[in-house]
Design a protein around this motif. Sequence first.
Motif, short mmCIF file in Angstrom:
data_model
loop_
_atom_site.label_atom_id
_atom_site.label_comp_id
_atom_site.label_asym_id
_atom_site.label_seq_id
_atom_site.Cartn_x
_atom_site.Cartn_y
_atom_site.Cartn_z
N GLY A 91 41.64 53.46 38.24
CA GLY A 91 40.52 52.73 38.97
C GLY A 91 40.88 51.65 39.36
N VAL A 92 41.99 50.96 38.99
CA VAL A 92 42.32 49.72 39.54
C VAL A 92 43.35 49.84 40.76
CG1 VAL A 92 43.79 47.56 39.11
CG2 VAL A 92 42.08 48.15 37.48
N LEU A 93 44.18 50.74 40.70
CA LEU A 93 45.30 50.80 41.91
C LEU A 93 44.66 51.23 43.04
CD1 LEU A 93 48.41 52.69 39.92
CD2 LEU A 93 48.37 50.44 41.21
N MET A 94 43.73 52.47 43.01
CA MET A 94 43.12 53.07 44.18
C MET A 94 42.34 52.00 44.99
SD MET A 94 41.25 56.68 44.94
CE MET A 94 42.38 57.68 44.10
N PRO A 95 41.27 51.20 44.12
CA PRO A 95 40.66 49.93 44.97
C PRO A 95 41.52 49.06 45.79
CG PRO A 95 39.60 50.46 43.13
CD PRO A 95 41.00 51.33 42.85
N ILE A 96 42.63 48.63 44.92
CA ILE A 96 43.54 47.58 45.52
C ILE A 96 44.16 48.13 46.87
CG2 ILE A 96 45.69 46.68 45.01
CD1 ILE A 96 45.06 45.99 42.15
N ILE A 97 44.67 49.37 46.47
CA ILE A 97 45.62 49.89 47.63
C ILE A 97 44.85 50.27 49.11
CG2 ILE A 97 46.84 51.82 48.54
CD1 ILE A 97 47.95 52.03 45.73
N LEU A 98 43.57 50.92 48.72
CA LEU A 98 42.75 51.30 49.95
C LEU A 98 42.00 50.10 50.55
CD1 LEU A 98 41.27 54.91 48.93
CD2 LEU A 98 43.43 54.31 50.37
N VAL A 99 41.21 49.09 49.79
CA VAL A 99 40.34 48.10 50.03
C VAL A 99 41.59 46.88 50.80
CG1 VAL A 99 38.93 46.28 49.36
CG2 VAL A 99 38.71 48.48 48.57
N TYR A 100 42.68 47.05 50.25
CA TYR A 100 43.78 46.18 51.02
C TYR A 100 43.98 46.69 52.26
CZ TYR A 100 48.58 44.57 52.34
OH TYR A 100 49.45 44.27 52.92
N LEU A 101 44.12 47.86 52.55
CA LEU A 101 44.59 48.24 53.91
C LEU A 101 43.00 48.14 54.93
CD1 LEU A 101 46.04 51.83 52.96
CD2 LEU A 101 47.16 49.78 53.83
N PHE A 102 41.83 48.31 54.25
CA PHE A 102 40.71 48.34 54.78
C PHE A 102 40.61 46.55 55.33
CE2 PHE A 102 36.27 46.38 54.92
CZ PHE A 102 35.70 47.39 55.81
N GLY A 103 40.97 45.68 54.63
CA GLY A 103 41.06 44.19 54.94
C GLY A 103 41.99 44.00 56.23
N LEU A 104 43.29 44.62 56.15
CA LEU A 104 44.09 44.54 57.18
C LEU A 104 43.37 44.87 58.69
CD1 LEU A 104 47.40 45.46 55.58
CD2 LEU A 104 46.56 43.23 55.89
N ILE A 105 42.73 45.92 58.45
CA ILE A 105 41.91 46.48 59.65
C ILE A 105 40.98 45.56 60.36
CG2 ILE A 105 40.23 48.28 60.47
CD1 ILE A 105 41.35 50.35 58.52
N PHE A 106 40.26 44.64 59.28
CA PHE A 106 39.41 43.53 59.70
C PHE A 106 40.09 42.34 59.97
CE2 PHE A 106 36.33 46.69 58.74
CZ PHE A 106 35.06 46.38 59.57
N ASN A 107 41.47 42.36 60.17
CA ASN A 107 42.49 41.13 60.57
C ASN A 107 42.24 39.98 59.32
OD1 ASN A 107 42.97 42.09 63.13
ND2 ASN A 107 40.80 41.56 63.86
N PHE A 108 42.30 40.59 58.09
CA PHE A 108 42.45 39.81 57.12
C PHE A 108 43.97 39.38 56.90
CE2 PHE A 108 38.46 40.72 55.92
CZ PHE A 108 37.86 40.37 54.61
N ASN A 109 44.22 38.09 56.49
CA ASN A 109 45.93 37.94 56.39
C ASN A 109 46.16 38.77 55.06
OD1 ASN A 109 45.61 36.05 54.08
ND2 ASN A 109 45.21 34.52 55.58
N ASN A 110 47.49 38.79 54.88
CA ASN A 110 48.10 39.46 53.75
C ASN A 110 47.30 38.95 52.35
OD1 ASN A 110 49.76 41.63 53.13
ND2 ASN A 110 51.19 40.17 51.89
N GLU A 111 47.36 37.67 52.18
CA GLU A 111 46.68 37.23 50.85
C GLU A 111 45.36 37.50 50.63
OE1 GLU A 111 48.58 35.44 52.90
OE2 GLU A 111 50.36 34.65 51.82
N GLU A 112 44.63 37.39 51.95
CA GLU A 112 43.01 37.68 51.85
C GLU A 112 42.77 39.13 51.50
OE1 GLU A 112 41.36 34.30 54.76
OE2 GLU A 112 41.70 36.20 55.57
N ALA A 113 43.72 39.87 52.15
CA ALA A 113 43.43 41.56 52.15
C ALA A 113 43.79 41.62 50.48
CB ALA A 113 44.46 42.21 52.99
N ILE A 114 44.73 41.48 50.10
CA ILE A 114 45.27 41.69 48.81
C ILE A 114 44.12 41.39 47.46
CG2 ILE A 114 46.79 41.14 46.72
CD1 ILE A 114 49.18 40.89 48.54
#
Length: 392
Positions: A91-114
């Motif tokens: 329940g921690v890994l799945m949101p971190i990975i998929l929401v991180y990728l979602f953030g990159l789609i919206f042009n978040f930088n690496n730190e913000e996406a993580i």
Amino acid sequence: MEYLGTLCLILISTALAGHFFRRFNLPAVVGQLLCGIILGPAVLGWVKGDEFIEIFANIGVIILMFMAGLESDLALLKKYLKPATSVAVMGVLMPIILVYLFGLIFNFNNEEAIFLGVTFAATSVSISVEVLKELHFLDSKEGTTILGAAVIDDILAVLILSVLVSIFSDVAASGGGHTSSNIGLSLILQVIYFVGIYLLFKWIAPWLIKFASRLTIPASVILMSVFICLGMAWLAEEVGLSGVVGSFFAGVAVAQTSAKREVDENIEPIGYAVFIPVFFVSIGLNMTFDGFLGDLVFIIPLTILALLTKWIGCGFGAKILGMDLKSADIIGAGMVSRGEMALIIAQIGYNAHLLSEKYYSGVIVVIILTTVIAPFMLKSAIRRKRKADLMA
């Protein structure tokens, strides 16, 4: 003395909002957040996020995390360690990975996406516990697994948050470059700090509480527990961690002493009477509705992703350890609510410039939506299981 009027306004409005929201079976915290939005610059502009609000809000979040630590039942965790760990980790890994990728789609930088992923990895099961109690499901294997997983989930979220804030603060301090000496020193200090937490659990907290019980002044044990809470939060900040990690583990340490019940009963009035409402209002004060309709493109898919990643992730964690689909459905739904844990992480990230002002309001809206939707998901999952059991 204008701040006294501001404090009166915050306390009475949050009390009434919390009452009415509870009457409609909605989380009181949502009502308190709305008070911040309405009273703040977004609507009326009566309350501003000045130094007074910031100090009270910081104390509020520290007390809130101390209370979360107090409520962490390590005995229950030991009993259901295996399923709880599986549920929490997935329940921690799945949101971190998929929401991180979602953030990159919206042009978040690496730190913000993580950081966005970590925000939605958090779980707050206080609302789920109320639903489980209401439906007489708290003592079931699903209910106890949810409670155990919540303890591990909180610990993981707090630790990951602290590491991120520490690393990215060091990078920012060195002008955007990784200075190995800065980061190395911080890591050494943080390792020493966690050794200190072990000593706190084992010897320091029990001795301090025992010493306080011998003092002749009123509320000496409560005073000592507040000293442990604030002291650990201050030390955490001094070694480059977030203060919430110190207050959380201070709560866990005090919970292992004989004073747990006394502290639990007395710290809640201190927090909820003054400081915690100011913290939730302070979150609302930072929200704006500028470009809100455009933000729906961000809010709607993130809400769906936030709901599904916890529900499926935690449910999968239960399923791989042999639980049936109906039980996994309940456990996943019970872990969906982000509540105050995600709000705390979002606010810390905002203050540490890991969550941009552009998306701050949208993230808070998504946290509110998951918190409101979660109880309905859990009730529906429990009813499906009961119906299936009757038909079997």
